[in-house]
Design a protein around this motif. Structure first.
Motif, PDB file in Angstrom:
ATOM      1  N   ALA A 141     -12.332 -33.949  53.105  1.00  0.00           N
ATOM      2  CA  ALA A 141     -12.894 -35.282  53.337  1.00  0.00           C
ATOM      3  C   ALA A 141     -14.383 -35.202  53.657  1.00  0.00           C
ATOM      4  O   ALA A 141     -15.179 -36.029  53.197  1.00  0.00           O
ATOM      5  N   THR A 142     -14.772 -34.200  54.436  1.00  0.00           N
ATOM      6  CA  THR A 142     -16.190 -34.032  54.759  1.00  0.00           C
ATOM      7  C   THR A 142     -17.005 -33.705  53.514  1.00  0.00           C
ATOM      8  O   THR A 142     -18.116 -34.235  53.309  1.00  0.00           O
ATOM      9  N   GLY A 143     -16.477 -32.835  52.660  1.00  0.00           N
ATOM     10  CA  GLY A 143     -17.187 -32.501  51.423  1.00  0.00           C
ATOM     11  C   GLY A 143     -17.318 -33.700  50.503  1.00  0.00           C
ATOM     12  O   GLY A 143     -18.369 -33.888  49.858  1.00  0.00           O
ATOM     13  N   HIS A 158     -16.787 -38.396  58.946  1.00  0.00           N
ATOM     14  CA  HIS A 158     -16.354 -37.796  60.207  1.00  0.00           C
ATOM     15  C   HIS A 158     -15.392 -38.693  60.982  1.00  0.00           C
ATOM     16  O   HIS A 158     -14.677 -38.216  61.868  1.00  0.00           O
ATOM     17  N   VAL A 159     -15.392 -39.999  60.670  1.00  0.00           N
ATOM     18  CA  VAL A 159     -14.490 -40.895  61.378  1.00  0.00           C
ATOM     19  C   VAL A 159     -13.029 -40.553  61.076  1.00  0.00           C
ATOM     20  O   VAL A 159     -12.143 -40.740  61.923  1.00  0.00           O
ATOM     21  N   LEU A 214     -23.133 -30.890  56.048  1.00  0.00           N
ATOM     22  CA  LEU A 214     -21.961 -30.198  55.488  1.00  0.00           C
ATOM     23  C   LEU A 214     -21.597 -28.957  56.299  1.00  0.00           C
ATOM     24  O   LEU A 214     -20.462 -28.863  56.808  1.00  0.00           O
ATOM     25  N   LEU A 215     -22.532 -28.009  56.417  1.00  0.00           N
ATOM     26  CA  LEU A 215     -22.185 -26.755  57.075  1.00  0.00           C
ATOM     27  C   LEU A 215     -21.904 -26.940  58.561  1.00  0.00           C
ATOM     28  O   LEU A 215     -20.930 -26.381  59.104  1.00  0.00           O
ATOM     29  N   LEU A 216     -22.737 -27.722  59.248  1.00  0.00           N
ATOM     30  CA  LEU A 216     -22.509 -27.955  60.673  1.00  0.00           C
ATOM     31  C   LEU A 216     -21.182 -28.675  60.929  1.00  0.00           C
ATOM     32  O   LEU A 216     -20.404 -28.250  61.802  1.00  0.00           O
ATOM     33  N   PRO A 217     -20.842 -29.749  60.229  1.00  0.00           N
ATOM     34  CA  PRO A 217     -19.538 -30.387  60.442  1.00  0.00           C
ATOM     35  C   PRO A 217     -18.360 -29.455  60.167  1.00  0.00           C
ATOM     36  O   PRO A 217     -17.363 -29.484  60.902  1.00  0.00           O
ATOM     37  N   LEU A 218     -18.443 -28.624  59.120  1.00  0.00           N
ATOM     38  CA  LEU A 218     -17.349 -27.697  58.833  1.00  0.00           C
ATOM     39  C   LEU A 218     -17.170 -26.686  59.963  1.00  0.00           C
ATOM     40  O   LEU A 218     -16.039 -26.339  60.329  1.00  0.00           O
ATOM     41  N   ALA A 219     -18.288 -26.207  60.518  1.00  0.00           N
ATOM     42  CA  ALA A 219     -18.196 -25.258  61.631  1.00  0.00           C
ATOM     43  C   ALA A 219     -17.608 -25.933  62.882  1.00  0.00           C
ATOM     44  O   ALA A 219     -16.779 -25.342  63.597  1.00  0.00           O
ATOM     45  N   ALA A 257      -7.929 -38.168  63.280  1.00  0.00           N
ATOM     46  CA  ALA A 257      -6.906 -37.112  63.288  1.00  0.00           C
ATOM     47  C   ALA A 257      -6.834 -36.406  64.634  1.00  0.00           C
ATOM     48  O   ALA A 257      -5.745 -36.188  65.188  1.00  0.00           O
ATOM     49  N   LEU A 258      -7.984 -36.048  65.194  1.00  0.00           N
ATOM     50  CA  LEU A 258      -7.990 -35.367  66.497  1.00  0.00           C
ATOM     51  C   LEU A 258      -7.540 -36.285  67.622  1.00  0.00           C
ATOM     52  O   LEU A 258      -6.889 -35.850  68.583  1.00  0.00           O
TER      53      LEU A 258
END
Length: 575
Positions: free
Chosen positions: A25-27, A85-86, A42-47, A91-92
């Protein structure tokens, strides 16, 4: 906080699967955003997701805070506050509700996240669309999934409790079967004591009488003495067996009694055996319940058995008095003559011998009557008062024995007179206390433990549901009106592009009123407000579209008095 134990391999596979879905979903959101920063978008949210997803198993609140930080970072976007990100936040938040039983700390976490979002909007001086997003979408992504997770957890707990109750009921069925077996043993013990013990006592008495016959030789008297001793030993062994089998009875009194045997038959056999019995009947014989007739029989049988055993040769007076609504059975044996024969035994046999009157007291109490036992004029007296009709249920309060105050939690017992002979002390007396289940059978009908546990689980689920909805409802009562009012302002200040093109400068407001919306947009950016306009003119701003989650171009109309002097477009971008 309560967490469900899940095997490590299964939890790792679940975390990897969840991270994969959220990463996809983020991608997708990164691709749709167009010219975006690869590192920040992209990279920061995935991490962050790689840390938040496994962390949510032990610290679900920390996972929600991390993902909410991504949403707050998205509010700094100059094009739109909406981002992928929403979905991760929802989900969390759902996992937070499903993995934490309490409601207090999760609500504090959600409130803190909401406060961070509002502070971010205030610090960045965002436009009305960003405020609307922070007041509606982000709280919905926090609260609604959390409520769904709590509901899921409650249903799982109910299912687990249902299976646990099913196992408990199965175990209870085994216990009921075992109790039925023990109750059957108690019935056998009572019948052996009341019937066989009485018969053996009469045989021993007759053998003792034969010893005194002048026609017997010394060898015959010796044999009879050995026979009487053997019978006495058999009676003691029988009582020891009864002690092993005995369990406080909770079944119908008098079970196992021969239905054709009466009190008259019992007394006739005793007289034929040489027992000096004198008995009388007073009053008109009423219609008695079969249970009462059996109770009368047991009272006379037990009293005669004890008198024959502990005071052989003494006169026994039996009196049965029928009153208006109850029958009184009195059995009194006289004191043995000085130096006469008495039976004594050791302490263990004395303890075993007390079970007869204990069981008799329980029988009479269950029938709704009362039993008094104790020394009387040097001898011993047993008085039973029984109602004519009875239903086996909660017994009436028994009458206390002589010289003893009543106690509602203890069956009455006799008071031993000082200096009473051995045959009157402890031989005829029953135990002063009966089992609680026998005296209070209604306690067996109390609420079962399984129902209590199920009610506790349901009550806890209701409390969690109420706590989960009260706080969001209170927050909604404050923020929802503000969000609705903001949405109303955004949608009622829209000037469609076609109507903007029809507006001509130099025309008065009255002619253009039909083309203008009901009100101007009240929240233009500082950049739009500082743009130069015609000298002395008053400028108004209108939105070019109804998009509530994205910034649109603004139309600026400048009026000199009531005449339109200028119109232009302010692009949807911030410096």
């Amino acid at each position: 906080m309560l967490h469900t134990r899940i095997p490590l391999a299964r939890s790792v596979r679940g975390d990897v699967a969840l991270w994969g879905v959220l990463a996809a979903a983020t991608g997708y959101g990164f691709r749709e955003a167009g010219a975006a920063s690869l590192v920040l978008d992209l990279l920061l949210p995935l991490a962050v997701l790689a840390v938040a997803v496994p962390l949510s198993r032990r610290r679900p609140g920390a996972g929600v805070v991390l993902v909410n930080g991504l949403c707050a970072l998205g509010l700094a976007d100059s094009a739109t506050p909406a981002n992928a990100h929403v979905l991760s936040l929802a989900a969390l938040s759902c996992l937070l509700g499903a993995r934490v039983a309490a409601a207090g700390r999760p609500l504090l976490v959600l409130a803190a996240c909401f406060a961070v979002d509002l502070v971010t909007c205030a610090v960045l001086r965002t436009q009305a669309v960003w405020w609307f997003y922070a007041l509606t979408v982000l709280p919905a992504a926090l609260l609604l999934p959390w409520l769904a997770g709590r509901h899921w957890r409650g249903r799982r707990e109910l299912v687990r409790e249902g299976w646990r109750l099913a196992r408990s009921l199965e175990e209870r069925q085994h216990l009921v079967a075992e109790r039925a077996r023990l109750t059957e043993r108690a019935d056998i013990a009572a019948d052996m004591h009341d019937s066989l013990g009485h018969a053996l006592s009469l045989v021993a008495l007759r053998a003792g009488a034969l010893e005194l016959s002048p026609d017997l030789t010394d060898r015959d008297r010796t044999d009879l003495a050995e026979l009487r001793g053997t019978i006495a030993d058999a009676v003691e062994q029988l009582r020891e067996t009864v002690a092993v089998l005995h369990d406080p009875p909770a079944t119908e009194a008098g079970a196992g009694l021969p239905v054709d045997d009466t009190v008259e038959d019992l007394l006739g056999r005793a007289v034929a055996s040489g027992v000096p019995v004198r008995w009388e009947l007073r009053g008109v014989v009423p219609e008695l319940s079969p249970l009462v007739e059996r109770g009368m029989y047991r009272v006379a049988q037990e009293a005669l058995t004890n008198a024959v055993k502990h005071a052989p040769g003494c006169t026994v007076r039996v009196r049965i008095t029928h009153e208006a609504d109850r029958t009184r059975v009195s059995v009194v044996n006289a004191a043995p003559p000085a130096g006469g024969p008495t039976r004594t035994s050791d302490g263990s046999a004395d303890f075993v011998g007390r079970r007869g009157l204990t069981g008799l007291r329980e029988r009479v109490t269950v029938l709704g009557g009362s039993l008094q036992t104790g020394p009387y004029e040097g001898g011993f007296r047993v008085i039973a008062v029984l109602p004519h009709q009875t239903t086996v249920g909660r017994p009436a309060t028994p009458v206390p024995g002589p010289g003893k105050a009543p106690n509602p939690r203890e069956a009455p017992g006799p008071v031993e007179a000082p200096g009473a002979p051995a045959w009157a002390r402890g031989r005829h007396t029953g135990s002063a206390s009966a089992s609680e289940s026998a005296l209070h059978p209604d306690t067996d009908n109390a609420t079962p433990e399984s129902a209590k546990r199920l009610a506790h689980v349901r009550s806890a689920a209701r409390r969690r549901s109420v706590a989960a909805f009260v706080a969001p409802a209170a927050a909604a009562a404050f923020f929802v009106p503000a969000a609705v009012y903001l949405a109303w302002q955004l949608t009622t200040s829209v000037l469609p592009p076609s109507r903007f093109d029809e507006l001509a400068t130099g025309r008065p407001r009255a002619e253009l009123a039909s083309l203008l919306p009901a009100r101007a947009f009240p929240y233009p950016s500082d950049h739009a407000r500082t743009l130069p306009g015609p000298l002395g003119a008053t400028c108004e701003f209108y939105r070019s579209g109804r998009d509530l989650l994205g910034e649109v171009d603004l139309y600026r109309l400048c009026w000199s008095g009531d005449t339109l002097v200028a119109k232009d477009t302010v692009p949807a971008s911030r410096p």
